[in-house]
Design a protein around this motif. Structure first.
Motif, PDB file in Angstrom:
ATOM      1  N   ARG A  22       0.824  -1.217   0.000  1.00 31.90           N
ATOM      2  CA  ARG A  22       0.000   0.000   0.000  1.00 31.90           C
ATOM      3  C   ARG A  22       0.855   1.263   0.000  1.00 31.90           C
ATOM      4  O   ARG A  22       0.444   2.302  -0.516  1.00 31.90           O
ATOM      5  CB  ARG A  22      -0.929  -0.004   1.208  1.00 31.90           C
ATOM      6  CG  ARG A  22      -2.020  -1.067   1.136  1.00 31.90           C
ATOM      7  CD  ARG A  22      -3.054  -0.881   2.225  1.00 31.90           C
ATOM      8  NE  ARG A  22      -4.071  -1.929   2.192  1.00 31.90           N
ATOM      9  CZ  ARG A  22      -4.087  -2.972   3.010  1.00 31.90           C
ATOM     10  NH1 ARG A  22      -3.150  -3.101   3.946  1.00 31.90           N
ATOM     11  NH2 ARG A  22      -5.026  -3.879   2.916  1.00 31.90           N
ATOM     12  N   ALA A  23       2.048   1.189   0.604  1.00 29.16           N
ATOM     13  CA  ALA A  23       2.932   2.354   0.660  1.00 29.16           C
ATOM     14  C   ALA A  23       3.916   2.410  -0.497  1.00 29.16           C
ATOM     15  O   ALA A  23       4.655   3.380  -0.640  1.00 29.16           O
ATOM     16  CB  ALA A  23       3.714   2.351   1.981  1.00 29.16           C
ATOM     17  N   ALA A  24       3.928   1.386  -1.350  1.00 30.42           N
ATOM     18  CA  ALA A  24       4.923   1.301  -2.416  1.00 30.42           C
ATOM     19  C   ALA A  24       4.686   2.376  -3.469  1.00 30.42           C
ATOM     20  O   ALA A  24       3.546   2.725  -3.790  1.00 30.42           O
ATOM     21  CB  ALA A  24       4.883  -0.080  -3.064  1.00 30.42           C
ATOM     22  N   THR A  25       5.789   2.891  -4.032  1.00 34.21           N
ATOM     23  CA  THR A  25       5.707   3.880  -5.110  1.00 34.21           C
ATOM     24  C   THR A  25       6.319   3.369  -6.408  1.00 34.21           C
ATOM     25  O   THR A  25       6.219   4.038  -7.433  1.00 34.21           O
ATOM     26  CB  THR A  25       6.413   5.181  -4.701  1.00 34.21           C
ATOM     27  OG1 THR A  25       7.797   4.897  -4.405  1.00 34.21           O
ATOM     28  CG2 THR A  25       5.743   5.792  -3.483  1.00 34.21           C
ATOM     29  N   THR A  26       6.963   2.197  -6.392  1.00 38.73           N
ATOM     30  CA  THR A  26       7.589   1.656  -7.604  1.00 38.73           C
ATOM     31  C   THR A  26       7.250   0.173  -7.747  1.00 38.73           C
ATOM     32  O   THR A  26       6.890  -0.499  -6.782  1.00 38.73           O
ATOM     33  CB  THR A  26       9.126   1.802  -7.548  1.00 38.73           C
ATOM     34  OG1 THR A  26       9.647   0.957  -6.508  1.00 38.73           O
ATOM     35  CG2 THR A  26       9.529   3.252  -7.285  1.00 38.73           C
TER      36      THR A  26
ATOM     37  N   PRO B 171       7.905   3.739 -11.842  1.00 41.88           N
ATOM     38  CA  PRO B 171       7.198   4.318 -10.700  1.00 41.88           C
ATOM     39  C   PRO B 171       5.700   4.270 -10.924  1.00 41.88           C
ATOM     40  O   PRO B 171       5.227   4.240 -12.067  1.00 41.88           O
ATOM     41  CB  PRO B 171       7.703   5.770 -10.682  1.00 41.88           C
ATOM     42  CG  PRO B 171       7.998   6.062 -12.127  1.00 41.88           C
ATOM     43  CD  PRO B 171       8.500   4.766 -12.723  1.00 41.88           C
ATOM     44  N   HIS B 172       4.952   4.237  -9.845  1.00 40.39           N
ATOM     45  CA  HIS B 172       3.497   4.295  -9.973  1.00 40.39           C
ATOM     46  C   HIS B 172       3.107   5.730 -10.323  1.00 40.39           C
ATOM     47  O   HIS B 172       3.520   6.675  -9.651  1.00 40.39           O
ATOM     48  CB  HIS B 172       2.842   3.872  -8.658  1.00 40.39           C
ATOM     49  CG  HIS B 172       1.381   3.586  -8.790  1.00 40.39           C
ATOM     50  ND1 HIS B 172       0.452   4.582  -8.993  1.00 40.39           N
ATOM     51  CD2 HIS B 172       0.681   2.421  -8.779  1.00 40.39           C
ATOM     52  CE1 HIS B 172      -0.758   4.051  -9.065  1.00 40.39           C
ATOM     53  NE2 HIS B 172      -0.642   2.742  -8.947  1.00 40.39           N
ATOM     54  N   PRO B 173       2.294   5.939 -11.358  1.00 44.30           N
ATOM     55  CA  PRO B 173       2.006   7.312 -11.796  1.00 44.30           C
ATOM     56  C   PRO B 173       1.200   8.132 -10.803  1.00 44.30           C
ATOM     57  O   PRO B 173       1.188   9.358 -10.890  1.00 44.30           O
ATOM     58  CB  PRO B 173       1.217   7.101 -13.103  1.00 44.30           C
ATOM     59  CG  PRO B 173       0.643   5.725 -13.000  1.00 44.30           C
ATOM     60  CD  PRO B 173       1.658   4.924 -12.233  1.00 44.30           C
ATOM     61  N   HIS B 174       0.523   7.489  -9.871  1.00 45.43           N
ATOM     62  CA  HIS B 174      -0.309   8.239  -8.925  1.00 45.43           C
ATOM     63  C   HIS B 174       0.191   8.135  -7.489  1.00 45.43           C
ATOM     64  O   HIS B 174      -0.531   8.475  -6.554  1.00 45.43           O
ATOM     65  CB  HIS B 174      -1.756   7.742  -8.994  1.00 45.43           C
ATOM     66  CG  HIS B 174      -2.362   7.875 -10.349  1.00 45.43           C
ATOM     67  ND1 HIS B 174      -2.486   9.082 -11.001  1.00 45.43           N
ATOM     68  CD2 HIS B 174      -2.863   6.937 -11.203  1.00 45.43           C
ATOM     69  CE1 HIS B 174      -3.048   8.894 -12.177  1.00 45.43           C
ATOM     70  NE2 HIS B 174      -3.283   7.602 -12.331  1.00 45.43           N
ATOM     71  N   ARG B 175       1.421   7.642  -7.315  1.00 43.30           N
ATOM     72  CA  ARG B 175       1.991   7.574  -5.975  1.00 43.30           C
ATOM     73  C   ARG B 175       3.351   8.247  -5.979  1.00 43.30           C
ATOM     74  O   ARG B 175       4.140   8.064  -6.896  1.00 43.30           O
ATOM     75  CB  ARG B 175       2.152   6.128  -5.500  1.00 43.30           C
ATOM     76  CG  ARG B 175       0.838   5.398  -5.315  1.00 43.30           C
ATOM     77  CD  ARG B 175       1.072   4.042  -4.680  1.00 43.30           C
ATOM     78  NE  ARG B 175      -0.165   3.294  -4.526  1.00 43.30           N
ATOM     79  CZ  ARG B 175      -0.247   2.120  -3.908  1.00 43.30           C
ATOM     80  NH1 ARG B 175       0.844   1.563  -3.384  1.00 43.30           N
ATOM     81  NH2 ARG B 175      -1.400   1.495  -3.806  1.00 43.30           N
ATOM     82  N   ILE B 176       3.618   9.029  -4.931  1.00 47.56           N
ATOM     83  CA  ILE B 176       4.897   9.701  -4.814  1.00 47.56           C
ATOM     84  C   ILE B 176       5.475   9.429  -3.440  1.00 47.56           C
ATOM     85  O   ILE B 176       4.749   9.199  -2.479  1.00 47.56           O
ATOM     86  CB  ILE B 176       4.761  11.227  -5.024  1.00 47.56           C
ATOM     87  CG1 ILE B 176       3.764  11.814  -4.019  1.00 47.56           C
ATOM     88  CG2 ILE B 176       4.355  11.553  -6.449  1.00 47.56           C
ATOM     89  CD1 ILE B 176       3.668  13.311  -4.068  1.00 47.56           C
ATOM     90  N   SER B 177       6.791   9.425  -3.364  1.00 52.97           N
ATOM     91  CA  SER B 177       7.444   9.262  -2.069  1.00 52.97           C
ATOM     92  C   SER B 177       7.264  10.526  -1.247  1.00 52.97           C
ATOM     93  O   SER B 177       7.365  11.642  -1.770  1.00 52.97           O
ATOM     94  CB  SER B 177       8.937   8.975  -2.248  1.00 52.97           C
ATOM     95  OG  SER B 177       9.129   7.789  -2.977  1.00 52.97           O
TER      96      SER B 177
END
Length: 231
Positions: free
Chosen positions: A107-111, A187-193
């Motif tokens: 759930r917290a992953a960005t890549t 990287p996930h396009p809708h998630r950022i670190s």
């Protein structure tokens, strides 16, 4: 969590003489099962009972253990006097908690690499979680082979079927998903670190991070009204 989910009763039923536990949420139900209770699923409710074949003293010990475990983590338990106890045992994290951490990592992953790493813990061929589950099913099948009841050989075959067929499908599909993600390097396009760092030019004391707001998702337009329905 609703306050009612924090309340349970553990009592001997005056009609059936069974020791029954009622109330609570899924966490409380897990605690009851680990104390030895058996779940009973009915249309209107799910409750728990002591296993059949126990002596009254064993039932009392089992019920007191359940009361102690529930109260140790903050549940309010109304119980028979014989089951009341001041003991509060320490609670060890269940094995499932380590698997839940994999879900939290995903759930917290960005890549894609981060998700592939988490899924590897499930799909690793030698010591992954699913490989361990297969060993558990095989061991339970071996146990039933010589247990003695007429239904036991059927149960053993069913457990081996679950390991060889159903679990195999899950392992294969998840391994394919893991390998695909490992090759993508995206990287996930809708998630950022987010390091929860405040921007250097931020003066508001209430600021918590400099991350941009997530993209807004517009609701779909309503369906067109048919011409024949208009007046």
């Amino acid at each position: 969590m609703p306050l009612a989910d924090r309340f349970l009763t553990v009592r001997r039923d005056p009609h059936s003489d069974q020791v029954l536990a009622r109330g609570g949420n899924p966490e409380a139900h897990s605690l009851l099962q680990r104390a030895g209770f058996v779940p009973v699923v009915r249309l209107q409710e799910t409750y728990h009972r002591a296993p059949t074949g126990l002596s009254p003293d064993d039932e009392t010990r089992l019920a007191a253990e359940a009361v102690a475990r529930l109260r140790a983590v903050g549940y309010h338990v109304d119980c028979d006097q014989d089951f009341d106890t001041a003991r509060r045992p320490a609670r060890d994290l269940p094995l499932g908690a380590s698997v839940v951490r994999l879900a939290e990592r995903i759930r917290a992953a960005t890549t894609t690499e981060e998700v592939a790493d988490a899924l590897t813990e499930l799909t690793a061929s030698h010591d992954g979680v699913l490989a361990a589950i297969e060993q558990v099913l095989d061991a339970a099948a071996d146990f039933h082979d010589g247990l003695g009841d007429a239904a036991d050989p059927h149960i053993a075959r069913r457990l081996r079927y679950l390991a060889d067929e159903r679990l195999h499908v899950i392992r294969t599909d998840l391994a394919h998903t893991r390998n695909d993600l490992a090759d993508r390097h995206a990287p996930h396009p809708h998630r950022i670190s987010c390091g929860h760092e405040i921007a250097l030019d931020e003066h508001e004391a209430s600021a918590v991070c400099a991350c941009p707001s997530p993209p807004r998702t517009m609701p779909p337009p309503p369906p067109p009204v048919a011409a024949g329905l208009r007046r």
